[in-house]
Design an enzyme around this catalytic site. Structure first.
Site, PDB file in Angstrom:
ATOM      1  N   GLU A   2      -0.690 -13.182  26.872  1.00  0.00           N
ATOM      2  CA  GLU A   2      -1.030 -14.599  27.035  1.00  0.00           C
ATOM      3  C   GLU A   2       0.099 -15.498  26.542  1.00  0.00           C
ATOM      4  OE1 GLU A   2      -5.027 -15.512  25.795  1.00  0.00           O
ATOM      5  OE2 GLU A   2      -5.705 -13.511  26.363  1.00  0.00           O
TER       6      GLU A   2
ATOM      7  N   LEU B  80       0.803  -1.216   0.000  1.00  0.00           N
ATOM      8  CA  LEU B  80       0.000   0.000   0.000  1.00  0.00           C
ATOM      9  C   LEU B  80       0.838   1.268   0.000  1.00  0.00           C
ATOM     10  CD1 LEU B  80      -2.197  -2.155   0.891  1.00  0.00           C
ATOM     11  CD2 LEU B  80      -3.259  -0.294   2.135  1.00  0.00           C
ATOM     12  N   GLY B  81       2.138   1.135   0.205  1.00  0.00           N
ATOM     13  CA  GLY B  81       2.990   2.310   0.243  1.00  0.00           C
ATOM     14  C   GLY B  81       2.596   3.253   1.367  1.00  0.00           C
TER      15      GLY B  81
END
Length: 396
Positions: free
Chosen positions: A375, A350-351
């Site tokens: 956890e 996505l840049g």
């Protein structure tokens, strides 16, 4: 000669055909939770995350209770009694929306409700579980302390006898749901070892200030529990839990949900990257048409669906009563680690847009930084597996 059946078309959403492993009831659970999350969470989650709030948590809890998602794998007391795979699919869909939503459900059902269901008296079960299953009562689970996380045996919170009562003093840290909980399952050291106590909200000396300034799990209520000479009646103790076996068995149940849930965060990030790669144009064509981007997408898809297949295998073992804690460590270690890598790779596809809350990728990546260590840290699960493989204890 018999004809060879023609394989179905390739499904980019299910490249291994894993849906073939699911029963109609499994698919119905998955689709119901996916639809709820799409309607009630996804339209608002970016705003909630940016504000660092989970508004309407009590209403959301009641809606999740109506879906049967709270204490989903438990039987009786208003719980759905669903199978492990169905619970896992619900966790996947909830975390595909946001890790904070899955944490709300996981802490409620796999920690607080599970502790009462497995270790509580019949009176305790009747008092708390129906309301918790319906989402009318929210629960939390107090084990981690400011100075003791991976080594709960060194906890400083203690409980002493005073006549027929118990008196609790200590602090717990990083407690999901703490500030909105109607009951807290608190683990404390006693003369007989570690015991679990049910501490109702409003008990004198018990406060749960919310923790602010988080950069992960921002759409989640996280609190400190402060117990200052909190006096509880004798019947507040969980009668069937003595020693670390109690809290650790609860953690195993919750970690199983993380094995599935982490793949939900990974799936959402992968899907965002895939959609972006097929539409974002550079140098005259979609970036998904370039070899390096396709290599990223292929690697993400392989790890995502391997992780879902691993989660499904562990779920079937749990349903058959054959799942060991070491196998849960195997799943959490692999799936959370790979989910983070998928998110980071998706961000590069996505840049600059990858850091925007208009897309889910950075939100999932920062959430998973918490999931990676809560956890059970990476190191703890590595040592669990190391001990199982070698027969040698390297914890100390």
């Amino acid at each position: 000669m018999s004809s060879v059946p023609k394989p179905p078309p390739f499904d980019r959403a299910d490249p291994l055909g894993l849906d073939d492993l699911l029963e109609p009831e499994d698919l119905a659970v998955r689709d119901t939770v996916r639809a709820w999350a799409g309607d009630r969470v996804l339209p608002h989650i970016a705003e909630w995350y940016e504000r660092g709030e989970l508004p309407g948590i009590r209403e959301l809890a009641k809606e999740l209770g109506a879906l049967g998602a709270l204490g989903m794998s438990l039987k009786g007391y208003g719980c759905a009694g669903a199978g492990a795979v169905q619970y896992g699919l619900a966790c996947l869909e909830l975390e595909a929306a946001d890790s904070g939503i899955r944490s709300l459900v996981s802490v409620q059902g796999s920690l607080a409700m599970y502790a009462i269901h497995r270790f509580g008296s019949e009176e305790q079960k009747q008092r708390w579980l129906p309301g918790m299953a319906a989402g009318e009562i929210i629960g939390c689970f107090g084990l981690t302390e400011p100075d003791h996380g991976s080594d709960p045996s060194a906890m400083r919170t203690h409980a002493r006898r005073d006549g027929g009562d118990w008196v609790l003093t200590g602090r717990k840290m990083w407690i999901t749901n703490g500030s909105v909980a109607g009951v807290a399952v608190v683990w404390a050291m006693t003369d007989d070892g570690i015991r679990g106590f049910l501490v109702p909200a409003g008990a004198p000396g018990f406060t749960a200030p919310e923790i602010k300034h988080k950069w992960s799990l921002r759409a989640s209520v996280t609190s400190e529990l402060v117990l200052d000479e909190v006096r509880l009646p004798a019947d507040a103790v969980l009668p069937d839990a003595v020693g670390l076996r109690g809290p650790l068995s609860c953690l195993s149940h919750a970690r199983y949900g993380i094995v599935w849930g982490s793949m939900g965060a990974a799936r959402a990030s992968f899907e965002a990257a895939l959609d972006y790669a097929r539409t974002r144009e550079q140098f005259g064509k979609p970036i998904g048409g370039f070899q390096l981007t396709q290599a990223k997408l292929a690697d993400m898809a392989v790890e995502l669906h391997k992780g879902i297949l691993l989660a499904h295998h562990l779920g079937r073992r749990m349903d058959a009563g054959r799942l060991r804690p070491e196998q849960i460590s195997f799943g959490k270690l692999n799936n959370v680690r790979e989910a983070i890598e998928i998110c980071r790779t998706a961000r590069t596809v996505l840049g600059a847009n990858g850091i925007s809350l208009e897309y889910p990728v950075m939100r999932h990546a920062t959430n998973l930084e918490s999931v990676l260590t809560y956890e059970g840290t990476v190191e703890m699960h590595q040592l669990v597996l190391g001990k199982a493989l070698t027969g040698l204890d390297a914890f100390r």
